[in-house]
Every structure is written in structure tokens, then in C-alpha cells.
Design a protein around this motif. Structure first.
Motif, PDB file in Angstrom:
ATOM      1  N   GLU A  68      40.116  42.967  31.620  1.00 47.22           N
ATOM      2  CA  GLU A  68      38.901  42.529  32.319  1.00 47.22           C
ATOM      3  C   GLU A  68      38.205  43.678  33.031  1.00 47.22           C
ATOM      4  O   GLU A  68      37.176  43.483  33.677  1.00 47.22           O
ATOM      5  CB  GLU A  68      39.232  41.427  33.342  1.00 47.22           C
ATOM      6  N   GLY A  70      39.484  45.206  35.555  1.00 43.03           N
ATOM      7  CA  GLY A  70      39.817  45.090  36.983  1.00 43.03           C
ATOM      8  C   GLY A  70      41.002  45.967  37.316  1.00 43.03           C
ATOM      9  O   GLY A  70      41.533  46.684  36.463  1.00 43.03           O
ATOM     10  N   CYS A  73      45.597  41.595  39.122  1.00 42.16           N
ATOM     11  CA  CYS A  73      45.541  40.237  38.584  1.00 42.16           C
ATOM     12  C   CYS A  73      46.702  39.457  39.180  1.00 42.16           C
ATOM     13  O   CYS A  73      47.812  39.984  39.299  1.00 42.16           O
ATOM     14  CB  CYS A  73      45.648  40.290  37.056  1.00 42.16           C
ATOM     15  N   SER A 160      25.291  37.636  40.818  1.00 42.15           N
ATOM     16  CA  SER A 160      26.225  38.513  41.539  1.00 42.15           C
ATOM     17  C   SER A 160      25.481  39.514  42.421  1.00 42.15           C
ATOM     18  O   SER A 160      25.883  39.770  43.562  1.00 42.15           O
ATOM     19  CB  SER A 160      27.110  39.290  40.560  1.00 42.15           C
ATOM     20  N   GLN A 183      32.356  40.391  30.171  1.00 36.63           N
ATOM     21  CA  GLN A 183      33.155  41.089  31.171  1.00 36.63           C
ATOM     22  C   GLN A 183      32.472  40.935  32.534  1.00 36.63           C
ATOM     23  O   GLN A 183      31.668  41.783  32.938  1.00 36.63           O
ATOM     24  CB  GLN A 183      33.294  42.556  30.787  1.00 36.63           C
ATOM     25  N   LEU A 185      33.275  41.382  35.631  1.00 42.67           N
ATOM     26  CA  LEU A 185      33.386  42.410  36.680  1.00 42.67           C
ATOM     27  C   LEU A 185      32.387  43.532  36.431  1.00 42.67           C
ATOM     28  O   LEU A 185      31.772  44.057  37.370  1.00 42.67           O
ATOM     29  CB  LEU A 185      34.817  42.964  36.755  1.00 42.67           C
ATOM     30  N   THR A 190      32.895  39.641  41.600  1.00 44.74           N
ATOM     31  CA  THR A 190      34.043  40.125  42.380  1.00 44.74           C
ATOM     32  C   THR A 190      35.349  39.663  41.763  1.00 44.74           C
ATOM     33  O   THR A 190      36.335  40.398  41.769  1.00 44.74           O
ATOM     34  CB  THR A 190      33.956  39.574  43.834  1.00 44.74           C
ATOM     35  N   TYR A 191      35.358  38.420  41.271  1.00 43.10           N
ATOM     36  CA  TYR A 191      36.573  37.845  40.691  1.00 43.10           C
ATOM     37  C   TYR A 191      36.279  37.257  39.320  1.00 43.10           C
ATOM     38  O   TYR A 191      35.183  36.731  39.093  1.00 43.10           O
ATOM     39  CB  TYR A 191      37.087  36.675  41.558  1.00 43.10           C
ATOM     40  N   VAL A 192      37.277  37.320  38.437  1.00 47.06           N
ATOM     41  CA  VAL A 192      37.243  36.568  37.179  1.00 47.06           C
ATOM     42  C   VAL A 192      38.404  35.579  37.239  1.00 47.06           C
ATOM     43  O   VAL A 192      39.512  35.952  37.626  1.00 47.06           O
ATOM     44  CB  VAL A 192      37.438  37.478  35.952  1.00 47.06           C
ATOM     45  N   GLY A 213      40.508  41.015  39.748  1.00 44.11           N
ATOM     46  CA  GLY A 213      39.468  41.683  40.539  1.00 44.11           C
ATOM     47  C   GLY A 213      39.926  43.077  40.926  1.00 44.11           C
ATOM     48  O   GLY A 213      40.863  43.621  40.326  1.00 44.11           O
ATOM     49  N   SER A 214      39.299  43.631  41.954  1.00 39.88           N
ATOM     50  CA  SER A 214      39.752  44.941  42.451  1.00 39.88           C
ATOM     51  C   SER A 214      41.034  44.721  43.253  1.00 39.88           C
ATOM     52  O   SER A 214      41.351  43.591  43.645  1.00 39.88           O
ATOM     53  CB  SER A 214      38.680  45.556  43.353  1.00 39.88           C
TER      54      SER A 214
END
Ligand SMILES: Cc1ncc(COP(=O)(O)O)c(C=O)c1O
Length: 372
Positions: A68, A70, A73, A160, A183, A185, A190-192, A213-214
Motif C-alpha cells: 500500500e 505505507g 499495518c 483527502s 493506492q 496513501l 492517512t489510512y487504508v 498508514g504511516s
């Protein structure tokens, strides 16, 4: 992803980084719930107790985070467990925006549980004046695209960017898309969120969910994962890893077949409306063209005659199985209004299709004979 490594390559070898003494080419399954300390009291393997962390689950979490784009997860026991964990982590005592046609399971838990806990929720239409619904304590903007079952498209980047300008994080439920199609992100979310039960697992034989996310964004979600306890079990994590290895190949066939089915239904005299983003008549066609690499394996269509006509049609199918869920190798058909809590938001004459891996001509013939 490593330089030169495309998403397909990452997924084809998803999690195959294990290099224990037996040199497995696919990952082993770690079922142990607890891990031994060394003589000095440390945990040399890096794991203590499986609710807090498990090597198989961690392998899936690393792989999905990478896929993703990121950094982190957290994997959960189901898609709903992932949704609930994110709300627990991000929205305490605050306000949440959701799409007016959000997945009915989330709508249900919001109305039956979260409101009791003081969460205030506004359902919005992201193609309208949704920003007017933002409140000083809005903690999260929730997007689901394509929507279920009307396949409406939300512009992830536009929403976003607008939310971020006000300091509000965005979460995108990307269950229908998978990283191969969109994708979020990279588009600024911020989040998937995933229900891994669907395309990621891909074989209708596991329940799972994930939030990506991050590192900073997912930190509070990890806390809820470990202490809330609705973690993905190691065998399900192993099955998701296995499913993800064939995801690109599966999804390409499913999307191509869905496109052919959408065109067939669109031209059929018995069909009033088809909801699929490749159709030029679809309201979200231009946005979908920008943010989706393929058009997806899900579609819905409407016929005259309401609930009884739609249910009667499902009784005529030979290849489409009458069942809820999506993203498996078998094609499924579902009358959504009859599975949604009262009052249903789906039109009574609407059927939703999850396209599987059967030969597309068999599926087209099946639709043709059922509609004739
Ligand atoms: C878009 C979407 N999000 C979340 C969920 C919940 O996932 P699960 O059934 O794995 O809890 C579903 C289930 O159908 C879904 O379709």
C-alpha cells in the motif's frame, strides 16, 4: 518496494522472505502463542506473546504495508474488527464523517454501539457540500470507494486534501480495490482499511482485516490491536499471504470479465441500469479513470419489478452462487436490500455481482438465459 520491484513482483512473492535453516521458498506458519526468553531474560526472537506480535502476522503486516506504500499495518480478525479498532483509536468522544451509503455493517455498529459511546456521526455525500458537515471536533473523514452496492466513486485526492487542510485524517476503505487498483496513501489518505476476507484472501475461506498508514498514524491502532485483542490469527495471516501472491492474476481476469458483463447488461432490454465505473454514463467515470488502474470486479444492476423480480432472477442462475461477500474465485450474486438492516438503502430491484474466475462466456450465457 525495492528499486525495480513492481507491485506484481512484490505480491507474487508475498511474504516469501523467510530463510530459516530449511530454506523454505514459502513462509512457515508460526502457531506458537508464546516465545521463550533467553538466559539473560531477553526475547532473542523479538516476540513475547502472539496477541502482541506473531511472526506470521508480522510478515503479512510488513507485506501489506509495503504493497500500500505505507510504513505500518495492523492486521485484525475481520474487516469489521479493523474498522472498529480505527474508530476506537482515532475518534474518542468526537465526530466522524461517513459516506451516506457506507458499508451497512459499519452503519449498523455506528447506530447500535458507537452512538451509545458518545460518537457523533454525520453521513455525507462527497460529491456535494460535505465540508459544511465538518465540526471543530471532527476526528476522521471516512471514505469508501467504490461504494457498496451502487459503485459510486469518491475522489480520494480531493477529499483527502480538503480534510488535511483542516488537520483531519482520512481513512479509505479500499476492500473493493486492493492496492493493485488504487493506492489511497499516494493520493493523500492517512489510512487504508481492508476487509482481507475479500480480494486479498481471495478464496472465501478466511476472515481478516487490516489498517495501513504511516508509522505515526498506525501507532494508536497498534495499541488497540494488542490490548483490544481482535488480532488476526496466524493461520488466517498465512492464508492472506498465500492469497496475495495470486492477487494480480486473479484481479486482472475478474476486472476484464466484470467489464464484459457490465457492457452486456448495459445493452440488455431487461436491465434498467448498470452501476460500473467503466461505463461512460457512470457519474464517477472521470474520477475513476484518474484514480483506478482497473475498473474493478464488482458491479450491480437494476431490473423492473422490485424485490420479487430481483429475487426470482437470482433463482435462475446456474453459475452465479446466491451468497453474500465478494472477491473470491466463484461468482456471487446478492439482493442487497434483503441483507441490509431496515430500512435498506439499496434499491429493491438491484442485484450485486462479484465476478469470479469462471470463463466469462459461461457467465454471460448464464446472465442471458436468466434474463430471457
Ligand atoms: C467494504 C467493506 N468493508 C468492510 C467489510 C467488513 O469486513 P468483514 O466481513 O471481513 O468484517 C465489508 C464486508 O463485506 C465490506 O464489504
Amino acid at each position: 518496494m525495492a528499486t525495480g520491484e513492481r507491485l506484481e513482483t512484490l505480491l507474487a512473492t508475498a511474504g516469501c522472505e523467510a530463510d530459516g535453516p530449511s530454506r523454505d521458498v514459502t513462509p512457515p506458519l508460526h502457531l506458537s502463542t508464546t516465545f521463550e526468553r533467553g538466559p539473560d531474560g531477553d526475547y532473542p526472537g523479538g516476540y513475547v506473546y502472539s496477541r502482541e506480535g506473531n511472526p506470521t502476522r508480522a510478515l503479512l503486516e510488513r507485506t501489506l504495508a509495503k504493497a500500500e506504500g505505507g510504513e505500518a499495518c495492523a492486521a485484525f480478525a475481520s474487516g469489521m474488527a479493523a474498522c472498529n479498532a480505527l474508530i476506537t483509536a482515532v475518534c474518542p468522544g468526537g465526530h466522524l464523517l461517513v459516506p451516506h451509503d457506507v458499508y451497512h455493517g459499519l452503519r449498523h455498529v455506528i447506530e447500535t454501539t458507537w452512538r451509545e459511546w458518545g460518537l457523533r456521526v454525520t453521513a455525507v455525500d462527497y460529491s456535494g457540500d460535505w465540508e459544511e458537515a465538518i465540526q471543530p471536533d471532527t476526528r476522521l473523514v471516512w471514505i469508501e470507494t467504490p461504494s457498496n452496492p451502487l459503485v459510486q466513486i469518491t475522489d480520494i485526492e480531493a477529499v483527502s486534501v480538503a480534510a488535511r487542510a483542516r488537520g483531519i485524517p482520512t481513512a479509505v476503505d479500499s476492500t473493493w480495490n486492493t492496492p493493485l487498483i488504487t493506492q489511497p496513501l499516494a493520493l493523500g489518505a492517512t489510512y487504508v482499511i481492508h476487509s482481507a476476507t475479500k480480494y486479498l484472501g481471495g478464496h472465501s475461506d478466511l476472515l481478516g482485516g487490516a489498517v495501513v498508514g504511516s508509522g505515526t498514524a498506525v501507532e494508536s491502532v497498534y495499541h488497540v490491536q494488542k490490548h483490544g485483542g481482535a488480532v488476526m490469527d496466524p493461520f488466517s495471516a498465512w492464508l492472506v499471504l498465500r492469497g496475495m501472491r495470486s492477487l494480480p492474476a486473479r484481479l486482472r481476469v475478474q476486472c476484464a470479465s466484470a467489464e464484459a458483463i457490465a457492457r452486456f447488461l448495459d445493452a440488455h432490454a431487461m436491465v434498467q441500469r448498470v452501476h460500473y465505473p467503466s461505463l461512460e454514463s457512470h457519474a464517477g467515470h472521470a474520477v475513476a479513470q484518474r484514480q483506478m488502474q482497473m475498473w474493478g470486479g464488482m458491479l450491480s444492476f437494476e431490473i423492473d419489478g422490485g424485490r420479487s423480480a430481483a429475487l426470482a432472477l437470482t433463482g435462475k442462475f446456474r453459475h452465479f452462487r446466491r451468497a453474500t461477500s465478494l472477491g473470491g474465485t466463484e461468482s456471487l450474486v446478492e439482493h442487497r436490500a434483503s441483507v441490509e438492516p431496515e430500512p435498506p438503502t439499496s434499491p429493491e430491484g438491484l442485484l450485486r455481482i462479484s465476478v469470479g474466475l469462471e470463463h466469462v462466456d459461461d457467465l454471460l450465457e448464464d446472465l442471458g438465459q436468466a434474463l430471457s
